[in-house]
Scaffold this motif. Structure first.
Motif, mmCIF file in Angstrom:
data_model
loop_
_atom_site.group_PDB
_atom_site.id
_atom_site.type_symbol
_atom_site.label_atom_id
_atom_site.label_comp_id
_atom_site.label_asym_id
_atom_site.label_seq_id
_atom_site.Cartn_x
_atom_site.Cartn_y
_atom_site.Cartn_z
ATOM 1 N N ILE A 134 0.864 -1.175 0.000
ATOM 2 C CA ILE A 134 0.000 0.000 0.000
ATOM 3 C C ILE A 134 0.895 1.218 0.000
ATOM 4 O O ILE A 134 1.974 1.225 0.595
ATOM 5 C CB ILE A 134 -0.946 0.001 1.225
ATOM 6 C CG1 ILE A 134 -1.991 1.107 1.080
ATOM 7 C CG2 ILE A 134 -0.183 0.101 2.520
ATOM 8 C CD1 ILE A 134 -3.080 1.045 2.141
ATOM 9 N N CYS A 135 0.486 2.266 -0.716
ATOM 10 C CA CYS A 135 1.316 3.461 -0.821
ATOM 11 C C CYS A 135 1.150 4.331 0.415
ATOM 12 O O CYS A 135 0.254 4.125 1.244
ATOM 13 C CB CYS A 135 0.964 4.240 -2.078
ATOM 14 S SG CYS A 135 -0.706 4.934 -2.070
ATOM 15 N N GLY A 136 2.015 5.358 0.532
ATOM 16 C CA GLY A 136 1.976 6.216 1.702
ATOM 17 C C GLY A 136 0.717 7.050 1.794
ATOM 18 O O GLY A 136 0.188 7.267 2.892
ATOM 19 N N ALA A 137 0.205 7.552 0.666
ATOM 20 C CA ALA A 137 -0.991 8.387 0.701
ATOM 21 C C ALA A 137 -2.199 7.602 1.201
ATOM 22 O O ALA A 137 -2.961 8.072 2.060
ATOM 23 C CB ALA A 137 -1.256 8.965 -0.687
ATOM 24 N N CYS A 138 -2.390 6.403 0.707
ATOM 25 C CA CYS A 138 -3.528 5.593 1.152
ATOM 26 C C CYS A 138 -3.360 5.152 2.608
ATOM 27 O O CYS A 138 -4.339 5.060 3.351
ATOM 28 C CB CYS A 138 -3.686 4.382 0.239
ATOM 29 S SG CYS A 138 -4.033 4.798 -1.486
ATOM 30 N N ARG A 139 -2.140 4.883 2.992
ATOM 31 C CA ARG A 139 -1.904 4.460 4.376
ATOM 32 C C ARG A 139 -2.174 5.603 5.352
ATOM 33 O O ARG A 139 -2.751 5.407 6.413
ATOM 34 C CB ARG A 139 -0.463 3.970 4.519
ATOM 35 C CG ARG A 139 -0.176 3.356 5.877
ATOM 36 C CD ARG A 139 1.222 2.792 5.963
ATOM 37 N NE ARG A 139 2.235 3.835 5.997
ATOM 38 C CZ ARG A 139 3.049 4.136 5.006
ATOM 39 N NH1 ARG A 139 2.952 3.478 3.854
ATOM 40 N NH2 ARG A 139 3.935 5.099 5.113
ATOM 41 N N ARG A 140 -1.777 6.818 5.002
ATOM 42 C CA ARG A 140 -2.033 7.964 5.880
ATOM 43 C C ARG A 140 -3.523 8.260 5.985
ATOM 44 O O ARG A 140 -3.995 8.727 7.031
ATOM 45 C CB ARG A 140 -1.283 9.193 5.357
ATOM 46 C CG ARG A 140 0.219 9.129 5.611
ATOM 47 C CD ARG A 140 0.894 10.459 5.309
ATOM 48 N NE ARG A 140 0.856 10.767 3.886
ATOM 49 C CZ ARG A 140 1.790 10.384 3.028
ATOM 50 N NH1 ARG A 140 2.824 9.663 3.451
ATOM 51 N NH2 ARG A 140 1.702 10.711 1.756
ATOM 52 N N LYS A 141 -4.250 7.990 4.924
ATOM 53 C CA LYS A 141 -5.705 8.175 4.980
ATOM 54 C C LYS A 141 -6.313 7.256 6.035
ATOM 55 O O LYS A 141 -7.180 7.659 6.823
ATOM 56 C CB LYS A 141 -6.310 7.891 3.607
ATOM 57 C CG LYS A 141 -7.803 8.142 3.519
ATOM 58 C CD LYS A 141 -8.125 9.610 3.633
ATOM 59 C CE LYS A 141 -9.619 9.863 3.464
ATOM 60 N NZ LYS A 141 -9.951 11.292 3.598
ATOM 61 N N SER A 200 -4.871 13.921 -11.756
ATOM 62 C CA SER A 200 -4.327 15.277 -11.869
ATOM 63 C C SER A 200 -4.151 15.963 -10.522
ATOM 64 O O SER A 200 -3.733 17.102 -10.474
ATOM 65 C CB SER A 200 -5.250 16.118 -12.753
ATOM 66 O OG SER A 200 -6.554 16.182 -12.170
ATOM 67 N N THR A 201 -4.555 15.363 -9.416
ATOM 68 C CA THR A 201 -4.458 15.984 -8.100
ATOM 69 C C THR A 201 -3.302 15.390 -7.345
ATOM 70 O O THR A 201 -2.878 14.276 -7.584
ATOM 71 C CB THR A 201 -5.752 15.771 -7.301
ATOM 72 O OG1 THR A 201 -5.948 14.369 -7.131
ATOM 73 C CG2 THR A 201 -6.944 16.409 -8.013
ATOM 74 N N SER A 202 -2.735 16.132 -6.392
ATOM 75 C CA SER A 202 -1.639 15.682 -5.548
ATOM 76 C C SER A 202 -2.058 15.754 -4.098
ATOM 77 O O SER A 202 -2.848 16.610 -3.704
ATOM 78 C CB SER A 202 -0.380 16.544 -5.789
ATOM 79 O OG SER A 202 -0.662 17.891 -5.478
ATOM 80 N N GLN A 203 -1.527 14.894 -3.280
ATOM 81 C CA GLN A 203 -1.874 14.817 -1.869
ATOM 82 C C GLN A 203 -1.132 15.914 -1.105
ATOM 83 O O GLN A 203 0.072 16.105 -1.266
ATOM 84 C CB GLN A 203 -1.493 13.442 -1.309
ATOM 85 C CG GLN A 203 -2.265 12.293 -1.941
ATOM 86 C CD GLN A 203 -3.728 12.335 -1.568
ATOM 87 O OE1 GLN A 203 -4.101 12.834 -0.522
ATOM 88 N NE2 GLN A 203 -4.564 11.807 -2.443
#
Length: 928
Positions: free
Chosen positions: A325-332, A356-359
């Motif tokens: 799992i990537c960092g963005a999904c894990r932080r969510k 097109s969006t960035s976290q």
């Protein structure tokens, strides 16, 4: 056809039933799979339907290339029955799998016929000449490099196969010649293994190490390999035109390996096919994006149990330990978990990020101001020297933490500086002094403070895990160094300076390896107990002992042991007692050596012949016998052996063997009229020594029928024993290593000789090394430009007057008959002197001291007396030298210590000479 004939015996089927594949068909299936890298089913379908046409094309290609007659092709086709009416329609995936395995196994059985190291001189010279033609680099036997072969993620030890590029692979090391032919291949290491480690453990490295004088040539490698006598690497930062030209010719010669890898992978597409490594892309299970190495987390383990439940509950994803799992999904997930709303949360559509969006990571404002110094700076300038660079580097987290702990300076994350300001992951003292425009306060937010506290906590826990730390001198006292290693702190540092080829790692440094080695030798503890004390694994203990032993045998022992390390003149002048020269010397001033053997007990072997050869009838147990050569002062000259212990290996035969074999060129070192002092066990070697002109001194034997020695024989034996006892004392010093007192395991028998030679690192021998004439020279103190100091300055240094009162007496005894005050001056460091001051309590003891100074004042001092290591004040020995050089000499103050009251007492040592009576006068009186 050549390949088919090569493997025909292994692939030929014993039946023709069920359309058994011929050897040619199996070879074509295997080559198709290796060349395309496709799935087995695709290979089966492709070759199954068009196999006849494919073979016809293959044969006619061979006919075109090798000009074979067309009738050979017809014979080939008719012999194997390939025609349009063949019922052959396709190959099953399992058949293809078995064919590929069988064919590759048959080819691998014959790899030594094609991939072989050059042995004959003609082959070596041909390869060297070819490499010289390519880049003008002489004596090159091959180019070495590694390449990564993609594999699917294994089920066991999966992390070991992830290389630095982020995918699973096998790291293959290969050596090729000038024609691009492989001469050695090693494919037994996972992808995360370093090229240098693979080479260090390979048979090629072992072969090159055992070949003297570069007879096999040298290898060329890139900067990932260590620079050794037999492998040349390019300069990392060329400083002049010669080094640049060296790198250019080096790269031109070495690139043949890169081209060979390229042709190899292009010809056999299976070696780099990206279809094989679909799992190695590490796509996130939620957003399906490919994750980077630093931003992924595997979903296995107990720590991710809640995260797996969350994915299954809200996304119906049943994941396993190989999914990531990537960092963005894990932080969510963690934000929802911290808000304690995970039980009521619903799948958020933002979890699946848009293309097109960035976290954005939300942080609290820096509202907490603390009185801590910090630096500022921009991304394009160095915060130390304020220079704009393009070669600036980002300061690592460990360097920033070390700077805060040691200097109380906060360096923000992302700060950049010049590479020259950082050495060994720490800022240099000059860089710290150059820091200007420091802010007196620093603003923090909640995350910054928690991060700083966490790093300090981890640093404390890391230091707490180190049971014994030899990296810092302040961790252990001098007495603790002696208790653990048998030598003091200064001697330990001197010995550690010889470990030049041991590479420091995160787990252990070269000083830690030396501490492990000396502690094991000193205490004789098992590797398991040593692992507990040093908080490392048993394998690390074994590797540390082996590494230090090899390194000391290469860099330290040859310089300080053996007949080649010392000249006869040096031995006679500095290592021979005057008493020995008086008793056994003559007008030729010979070299006097004391020889004896010692015993090292070993285990009883299951190999009966070896057990008989090592069983001593004298000691009634298995052992080996080293032969020790020492001077009359106890200085080790050489340790030879060890030898077997049966009756054919007595002391006399061992000495005969040493001289007959001319070990260490002993015959050319010895000269006529030299003296050997031995015991009675060497009686059978006297004839050989007399032939060489060597004088032998041995205790007397009782003659047949003689009840006791005569007075002359007894006195002679006593004098010999008085000189010979030093070898027994030397053997006793060897046994101070408890490792030699225990029964040695038979696995250590090959290294007993190395351990015995390294045992010469007693502190007295290291003192001789430190004060060696090659580093120090003796001069009169009058020629030294020592800083002039006042009596007040002297009291500030000594912190008292007691040492100053004793200075006059020490100086008076140190001055020679010619009124010279002799000291030793370092040849490289002009501001460093060494002196030896006689003890005022014991006549046989003198204290060695060192003093460092500059043009203005005294910088530092150290003395080997009990109080000499103090940092507050100084001992009387150091005070005496400083008092004379900096104060009394400038003011011409008399340094007489007082009246010599011994002239009023009688000394029994001064015996009156016997009165000589002239018998001729008495005879004349009688006649008259």
């Amino acid at each position: 056809m050549v390949i088919s004939d090569l493997v025909r015996d292994d692939l030929q089927r014993g039946t023709r039933r069920n359309h058994a594949l011929t050897v040619e068909q199996q070879v074509m299936v295997t080559l198709r799979f290796l060349a395309s890298g496709s799935f087995l089913q695709v290979v089966g379908d492709t070759l199954g339907k068009n196999l006849i046409d494919f073979i016809i094309i293959f044969v006619f290609i061979q006919l075109f290339v090798f000009t074979v007659d067309i009738f050979v092709a017809n014979f080939f086709l008719s012999h194997h029955g390939f025609n349009k009416k063949s019922p052959f329609k396709g190959l099953d995936k399992g058949t293809v799998s078995r064919v590929v395995q069988d064919t590759t196994a048959a080819l691998c059985k014959r790899q030594n016929e094609f991939v072989k190291w050059p042995r004959r001189d003609a082959e070596k010279n041909k390869i060297k000449a070819g490499n010289y033609r390519i880049g003008g680099f002489p004596n090159v036997i091959g180019a070495i490099d590694g390449t990564h072969i993609r594999i699917q993620a294994p089920t066991t030890d999966e992390a070991s196969y992830v290389n630095r590029k982020g995918y699973h692979s096998i790291n293959v090391q290969a050596v090729c010649d000038a024609d691009g032919k492989f001469t050695n291949i090693n494919s037994s290491w996972p992808g995360n293994a370093h090229d240098a480690h693979i080479f260090r453990t390979s048979q090629v490295c072992t072969h090159m190490e055992r070949t003297p004088n570069w007879e096999s040539g040298i290898l060329l490698g890139d900067s990932g390999y260590p620079c050794r006598p037999f492998i040349m690497t390019p300069y990392a930062r060329p400083a002049n035109e010669d080094q640049t030209r060296f790198n250019r010719h080096h790269a031109r010669t070495r690139c043949v390996n890169e081209r060979t890898f390229g042709r190899w992978k292009r010809r056999f597409h299976v070696l780099h096919s990206e279809d094989m490594s679909k799992v190695a892309r590490f796509t996130c299970v939620l957003c399906t994006k490919r994750t980077k190495n630093h931003d992924r987390r595997f979903l296995g383990g107990e720590g991710n149990k809640g995260l797996r439940k969350y994915l299954y509950k809200y996304f119906f994803l049943n994941v396993d330990s190989c999914d990531v799992i990537c960092g963005a999904c894990r932080r969510k997930y963690y934000r929802q978990y911290d808000d304690k709303s995970i039980t009521n949360a619903k799948p958020d559509k933002q979890v699946l990020p848009a293309a097109s969006t960035s976290q954005q990571t939300l942080v609290s404002p820096k509202t907490i101001t603390l009185s801590l110094s910090s630096i500022g700076g921009s991304h394009s300038t160095c915060f130390v020297c304020r220079k704009r660079g393009p070669k600036l580097i980002v300061v690592s987290s460990s360097t920033r933490l070390t700077t805060f702990v040691q200097n109380n300076i906060i360096i923000p994350a992302g700060a950049r500086c010049c590479p020259g300001h950082i050495s060994d992951e720490n800022f240099s003292e000059q860089a710290i002094e150059c820091l200007s425009d420091l802010r007196k306060t620093t603003d923090f937010n909640r995350s910054d403070i928690l991060d700083l506290l966490q790093k300090i906590r981890m640093l404390l826990l890391k230091n707490e895990d180190k049971r014994l730390n030899f990296d810092k001198d302040s961790t252990l006292s001098d007495a603790e160094y002696i208790s653990l290693t048998g030598i003091d702190k200064t001697s330990f540092s001197d010995l550690a300076s010889h470990l030049v080829s041991i590479r420091d790692t995160k787990v252990r440094s070269s000083r830690t390896c030396l501490g492990i080695f000396l502690t094991k030798m000193r205490s004789g503890m098992s590797n398991k107990l040593m692992a507990t004390i040093f908080n490392v694994g048993k394998d690390s203990i074994r590797r540390a002992v082996t590494t230090v032993r090899k390194n000391l045998m290469q860099t330290f022992v040859p310089k300080h042991l053996g007949f080649n390390h010392i000249s006869r003149e040096n031995l006679i002048e500095n290592h021979t007692r005057p008493l020995a020269q008086t008793l056994f010397g003559n007008e030729f001033n010979p070299a006097i050596l004391v020889i004896d053997g010692t015993y090292i007990y070993i285990q009883k072997s299951g190999q009966f012949q070896f057990q008989r050869r090592t069983f001593s009838m004298h000691k009634h147990r298995p052992l080996v016998k080293p032969m020790v050569f020492v001077t009359t002062t106890g200085y080790f000259v050489s340790v030879m052996g060890p030898y077997l212990a049966d009756s054919k290996n007595n002391d006399a035969n061992i000495l005969k063997h040493i001289i007959a074999s001319d070990n260490e060129q002993i015959k050319s070192w010895l000269q006529k009229d030299d003296v050997f002092i031995v015991d009675r066990g060497f009686r059978d070697s006297i004839d050989l020594l007399e032939e060489l002109g060597i004088q032998t001194e041995m205790p007397s034997f009782l003659k047949k029928g003689q009840a006791q020695f005569t007075t002359e024989e007894s006195n002679t034996s006593r004098l010999i024993t008085k000189i010979r006892w030093v070898v027994e004392s030397a053997n006793g010093r060897i046994k101070t290593w408890v490792f030699f007192n225990h029964v040695m395991p038979n696995s250590q028998i090959p290294y007993i000789g190395d351990y015995l030679r390294i045992k010469k690192i007693e502190s007295e021998n290291l003192d001789r090394i430190r004060s060696n004439s090659t580093t120090w020279c003796k001069i009169d103190a009058a020629s030294i430009e020592f800083p002039s100091i006042t009596e007040e300055d002297l009291r500030n240094l000594t912190l008292g007057v007691y040492q100053i009162k004793l200075a006059k007496s020490y100086v008076a005894e140190h001055v020679t008959e010619n009124s010279d005050f002799e000291v030793l001056v370092h040849k490289q460091e002009n501001n460093l002197i060494c002196a030896k001051i006689q003890s005022r309590h014991v006549s046989s003891k003198a204290h060695l001291l060192w003093i460092q100074y500059d043009e203005v004042t005294v910088l530092g001092w150290f003395c080997k007396c009990r109080a000499g290591a103090r940092v507050v004040g100084m001992c009387a020995h150091v005070s005496a030298v400083i008092w004379y050089l900096g104060y009394a000499r400038c003011l011409d103050i008399p340094y007489c210590s007082g009246d010599d009251w011994t002239k009023y007492l009688i000394d029994a040592r001064n015996m009156p000479e016997p009165e000589i009576i002239d018998e001729s006068d008495e005879s004349d009186c009688v006649e008259e």
